[in-house]
Design an enzyme around this catalytic site. Sequence first.
Site, mmCIF file in Angstrom:
data_model
loop_
_atom_site.group_PDB
_atom_site.id
_atom_site.type_symbol
_atom_site.label_atom_id
_atom_site.label_comp_id
_atom_site.label_asym_id
_atom_site.label_seq_id
_atom_site.Cartn_x
_atom_site.Cartn_y
_atom_site.Cartn_z
ATOM 1 N N HIS A 199 -2.719 8.337 0.449
ATOM 2 C CA HIS A 199 -2.361 7.312 -0.298
ATOM 3 C C HIS A 199 -1.207 7.370 -0.979
ATOM 4 C CE1 HIS A 199 -6.526 6.323 0.225
ATOM 5 N NE2 HIS A 199 -6.332 4.996 0.266
ATOM 6 N N HIS A 208 -5.243 5.661 7.985
ATOM 7 C CA HIS A 208 -6.376 6.110 7.776
ATOM 8 C C HIS A 208 -7.416 5.089 7.985
ATOM 9 C CE1 HIS A 208 -5.380 5.063 3.859
ATOM 10 N NE2 HIS A 208 -6.483 4.591 3.574
ATOM 11 N N CYS A 226 -14.428 -2.560 -1.037
ATOM 12 C CA CYS A 226 -13.284 -1.850 -0.302
ATOM 13 C C CYS A 226 -13.191 -0.375 -0.362
ATOM 14 C CB CYS A 226 -12.205 -2.511 -0.363
ATOM 15 S SG CYS A 226 -12.192 -4.116 -1.401
ATOM 16 N N GLU A 284 -3.682 1.248 6.353
ATOM 17 C CA GLU A 284 -5.152 1.351 6.945
ATOM 18 C C GLU A 284 -5.491 0.586 7.959
ATOM 19 O OE1 GLU A 284 -7.608 1.847 2.509
ATOM 20 O OE2 GLU A 284 -7.479 -0.126 3.531
#
Length: 227
Positions: free
Chosen positions: A40, A51, A86, A148
């Site tokens: 991140h 990812h 999430c 992502e």
Amino acid sequence: MPEIKTNHLDEKQVQLLAEMCILIDENDNKIGADTKKNCHLNENIDKGSLHRAFSLFLFSSENKLLIQQRSDAKITFPGCFTNTCCSHPLSNPRELEENGAIGVRRAAQRRLKAELGIPLEEVPPEEMNYLTRIHYKAQSDGIWGEHEIDYILFMKKNVTLNPDPNEIKSYFYVSKEELKELMKKATTGEIKVTPWFQIIVDTFLFKWWDNLNHLNQFVDHEKIHRL
């Protein structure tokens, strides 16, 4: 690179940065694992770090969507409104299993318990509908961001809620009209929403919502939507 300082951040959220996320290529093939922290950081994202993640949308029997506001303690997108849950599957045997995206669905079950306090037996992975995947990138601030491939999961179930205030600031069920009003407030800057939620609302959500009992027509496990 200078070490990213985390001592000003929430202690519980910093501990979660040690979790191992699943590194993937642009076609969602597993290529390794790295910490949630490294996944991140914008400087790693700028180098191509990508990812696996999921976004789960939970609807009540009245077809209302459960949404949450992320707590102010969250490191990425604090205080933003978003869909029900999430997060990320972790790099362990249970959540790496790819057949029918069962590993991702198990991760969703785990996080529904961790964030919203929903008992595991109320949200079995087998009852989650895996629709499709989206690929997006977004910055949270100058240091942190997201990159992502996000598995979109739908579930219709009445559940028991006991949210963790370290994860969730507020939560409520909305109708389509109420969600449209909320998104208008985001447009005017009254509230903030997460970028993935904005993308899904703008692109797919309402047509899927109109067909909650006929979702099979929208299942597409081949395509990754680049948004």
